[in-house]
Design a protein around this motif. Sequence first.
Motif, PDB file in Angstrom:
ATOM      1  N   LYS A 208      84.347 -54.193  47.049  1.00 53.37           N
ATOM      2  CA  LYS A 208      85.135 -53.499  48.090  1.00 53.37           C
ATOM      3  C   LYS A 208      85.523 -54.482  49.179  1.00 53.37           C
ATOM      4  N   ASP A 209      84.547 -55.277  49.639  1.00 57.20           N
ATOM      5  CA  ASP A 209      84.811 -56.216  50.725  1.00 57.20           C
ATOM      6  C   ASP A 209      85.095 -57.611  50.149  1.00 57.20           C
ATOM      7  N   THR A 210      86.232 -57.713  49.479  1.00 55.29           N
ATOM      8  CA  THR A 210      86.572 -58.977  48.799  1.00 55.29           C
ATOM      9  C   THR A 210      86.614 -60.152  49.781  1.00 55.29           C
ATOM     10  N   LEU A 211      87.250 -59.933  50.919  1.00 57.75           N
ATOM     11  CA  LEU A 211      87.368 -61.024  51.897  1.00 57.75           C
ATOM     12  C   LEU A 211      85.980 -61.441  52.401  1.00 57.75           C
ATOM     13  N   GLY A 212      85.113 -60.443  52.682  1.00 56.50           N
ATOM     14  CA  GLY A 212      83.761 -60.735  53.185  1.00 56.50           C
ATOM     15  C   GLY A 212      82.974 -61.596  52.204  1.00 56.50           C
ATOM     16  N   VAL A 213      83.098 -61.277  50.917  1.00 55.83           N
ATOM     17  CA  VAL A 213      82.363 -62.043  49.895  1.00 55.83           C
ATOM     18  C   VAL A 213      82.930 -63.468  49.799  1.00 55.83           C
ATOM     19  N   ALA A 214      84.264 -63.571  49.825  1.00 56.12           N
ATOM     20  CA  ALA A 214      84.887 -64.905  49.750  1.00 56.12           C
ATOM     21  C   ALA A 214      84.503 -65.743  50.974  1.00 56.12           C
ATOM     22  N   LEU A 215      84.439 -65.100  52.144  1.00 58.72           N
ATOM     23  CA  LEU A 215      84.042 -65.830  53.357  1.00 58.72           C
ATOM     24  C   LEU A 215      82.630 -66.389  53.207  1.00 58.72           C
ATOM     25  N   LYS A 216      81.737 -65.580  52.630  1.00 56.88           N
ATOM     26  CA  LYS A 216      80.346 -66.032  52.426  1.00 56.88           C
ATOM     27  C   LYS A 216      80.314 -67.240  51.482  1.00 56.88           C
ATOM     28  N   MET A 217      81.114 -67.160  50.409  1.00 60.84           N
ATOM     29  CA  MET A 217      81.141 -68.274  49.449  1.00 60.84           C
ATOM     30  C   MET A 217      81.639 -69.549  50.128  1.00 60.84           C
ATOM     31  N   VAL A 218      82.700 -69.397  50.946  1.00 65.25           N
ATOM     32  CA  VAL A 218      83.257 -70.568  51.639  1.00 65.25           C
ATOM     33  C   VAL A 218      82.224 -71.134  52.616  1.00 65.25           C
ATOM     34  N   GLU A 219      81.536 -70.233  53.306  1.00 66.05           N
ATOM     35  CA  GLU A 219      80.492 -70.660  54.258  1.00 66.05           C
ATOM     36  C   GLU A 219      79.422 -71.498  53.540  1.00 66.05           C
ATOM     37  N   ILE A 220      78.943 -70.981  52.400  1.00 68.01           N
ATOM     38  CA  ILE A 220      77.899 -71.694  51.639  1.00 68.01           C
ATOM     39  C   ILE A 220      78.433 -73.051  51.164  1.00 68.01           C
ATOM     40  N   LEU A 221      79.653 -73.031  50.628  1.00 66.71           N
ATOM     41  CA  LEU A 221      80.216 -74.281  50.105  1.00 66.71           C
ATOM     42  C   LEU A 221      80.454 -75.292  51.219  1.00 66.71           C
ATOM     43  N   CYS A 222      80.922 -74.838  52.384  1.00 67.87           N
ATOM     44  CA  CYS A 222      81.165 -75.768  53.491  1.00 67.87           C
ATOM     45  C   CYS A 222      79.861 -76.442  53.902  1.00 67.87           C
ATOM     46  N   SER A 223      78.744 -75.711  53.799  1.00 63.28           N
ATOM     47  CA  SER A 223      77.497 -76.350  54.218  1.00 63.28           C
ATOM     48  C   SER A 223      76.847 -77.139  53.077  1.00 63.28           C
ATOM     49  N   GLU A 224      77.024 -76.713  51.826  1.00 64.86           N
ATOM     50  CA  GLU A 224      76.320 -77.383  50.719  1.00 64.86           C
ATOM     51  C   GLU A 224      77.175 -78.353  49.909  1.00 64.86           C
ATOM     52  N   ASN A 225      78.441 -78.037  49.714  1.00 62.65           N
ATOM     53  CA  ASN A 225      79.273 -78.898  48.863  1.00 62.65           C
ATOM     54  C   ASN A 225      80.752 -78.732  49.223  1.00 62.65           C
ATOM     55  N   ASP A 273      86.690 -65.689  41.824  1.00 66.00           N
ATOM     56  CA  ASP A 273      86.827 -65.947  40.391  1.00 66.00           C
ATOM     57  C   ASP A 273      86.346 -67.373  40.045  1.00 66.00           C
ATOM     58  N   ASP A 274      86.760 -68.341  40.842  1.00 65.94           N
ATOM     59  CA  ASP A 274      86.348 -69.733  40.573  1.00 65.94           C
ATOM     60  C   ASP A 274      84.840 -69.898  40.740  1.00 65.94           C
ATOM     61  N   TRP A 275      84.279 -69.222  41.726  1.00 69.39           N
ATOM     62  CA  TRP A 275      82.813 -69.272  41.941  1.00 69.39           C
ATOM     63  C   TRP A 275      82.102 -68.664  40.735  1.00 69.39           C
ATOM     64  N   GLN A 276      82.554 -67.477  40.345  1.00 68.56           N
ATOM     65  CA  GLN A 276      81.847 -66.765  39.265  1.00 68.56           C
ATOM     66  C   GLN A 276      82.016 -67.439  37.907  1.00 68.56           C
ATOM     67  N   LYS A 277      83.093 -68.219  37.758  1.00 69.71           N
ATOM     68  CA  LYS A 277      83.264 -68.950  36.484  1.00 69.71           C
ATOM     69  C   LYS A 277      82.510 -70.271  36.499  1.00 69.71           C
ATOM     70  N   GLY A 278      81.874 -70.598  37.651  1.00 65.77           N
ATOM     71  CA  GLY A 278      81.112 -71.846  37.739  1.00 65.77           C
ATOM     72  C   GLY A 278      81.999 -73.051  38.003  1.00 65.77           C
ATOM     73  N   ILE A 279      83.263 -72.803  38.419  1.00 58.79           N
ATOM     74  CA  ILE A 279      84.160 -73.931  38.732  1.00 58.79           C
ATOM     75  C   ILE A 279      83.809 -74.481  40.115  1.00 58.79           C
ATOM     76  N   LEU A 280      83.382 -73.600  41.011  1.00 54.50           N
ATOM     77  CA  LEU A 280      82.915 -74.012  42.337  1.00 54.50           C
ATOM     78  C   LEU A 280      81.391 -74.031  42.309  1.00 54.50           C
ATOM     79  N   VAL A 281      80.805 -75.206  42.445  1.00 59.11           N
ATOM     80  CA  VAL A 281      79.341 -75.271  42.395  1.00 59.11           C
ATOM     81  C   VAL A 281      78.762 -75.733  43.728  1.00 59.11           C
ATOM     82  N   VAL A 282      77.565 -75.268  44.037  1.00 55.01           N
ATOM     83  CA  VAL A 282      76.961 -75.628  45.335  1.00 55.01           C
ATOM     84  C   VAL A 282      76.144 -76.919  45.228  1.00 55.01           C
TER      85      VAL A 282
END
Length: 282
Positions: A208-225, A273-282
């Motif tokens: 439901k909260d697609t943007l919220g989930v994507a923001l979390k992924m970007v946050e994690i990636l910005c800090s880890e990779n 989609d890229d996160w869930q396919k393992g294209i974006l890794v932490v």
Amino acid sequence: MIINVCTVPGELAQYVYILKCCSNSMASYKMLVKDVIHKADILLEIVDARFPQETRNSHVEDDLIRMGKPFIIVLNKCDLVSKKSLDKAKSSLSTIAPTVFVSGKDKSGTTILRHKIMELAGINKLKGGDILVGCLGYPNVGKSSVINGVTGRHRAGTSSISGHTKGVQLVNAGSNIKFIDTPGVIPFDEHDECMQGLLGIKDATHLKDTLGVALKMVEILCSENKAALESLYNVTIEEQDAYEVIELIGQKSNFLKKKGEIDEMRVSWKIIDDWQKGILVV
Ligand SMILES: Nc1nc2c(ncn2[C@@H]2O[C@H](COP(=O)(O)OP(=O)(O)OP(=O)(O)O)[C@@H](O)[C@H]2O)c(=O)[nH]1
Ligand SMILES: [Mg+2]
């Protein structure tokens, strides 16, 4: 909950039986977990290596300790995390139980896991005959894939869509080892959308909260990779916050609405989609 143990006749009977669960309520999951712990000689608590703390379950661990069952914490999907993160996870988890890293995808670590299982079986002087290894974990963490990695064959059904394993299955792994594959027996709180997105339990079309989930992924990636985001979307990230990074990716990828505004939804879908396919890794 009623649990029927029904033995499948014919040659499948060698390694498959099903405990049919008649309801999916939280109470029934708890009973199922207890039942598997009771039946198994050794348990594997399968966690997602990207989120070891979030995908551990202290209630299950307490039950294991109380029932005196040896267990191994298996950090699966280790192909999606850096060595540094794995070492950090190992140092915090190995105080609780032996910890093994594996990848159900490229099968790394599965031989070590098999040896660890044999070692624990020996240490605990288990009954003669088969060693029954129960696998527990949240949906989609890769329980069935880990079993397939250890058996070396695709014996347990897997899918990117969570909830694939429906009943409890007994899978023969040779050398007197049998695995009990379970459905994602530890349910997440339905409201924890973010975790469901991060773990791939729900894809972008079901969040439901697609943007919220994507923001979390970007946050994690910005800090880890950060480099993973930069190279995949051809952007340079400096001091921007997660929302600004989404805007930047939208601009660079030309994901625009009719009036030229950034189509944040489309960017969010792409990132998830890229996160869930393992294209974006932490
Ligand atoms: N990159 C990567 N993907 C994995 C790994 N292990 C499993 N997967 C993927 O994760 C998804 C879920 O794997 P399953 O083995 O079906 O997970 P499960 O825990 O048995 O899932 P349920 O039975 O639905 O609870 C599938 O798309 C797998 O291909 C791994 O080590 N690395
Ligand atoms: Mg499964």
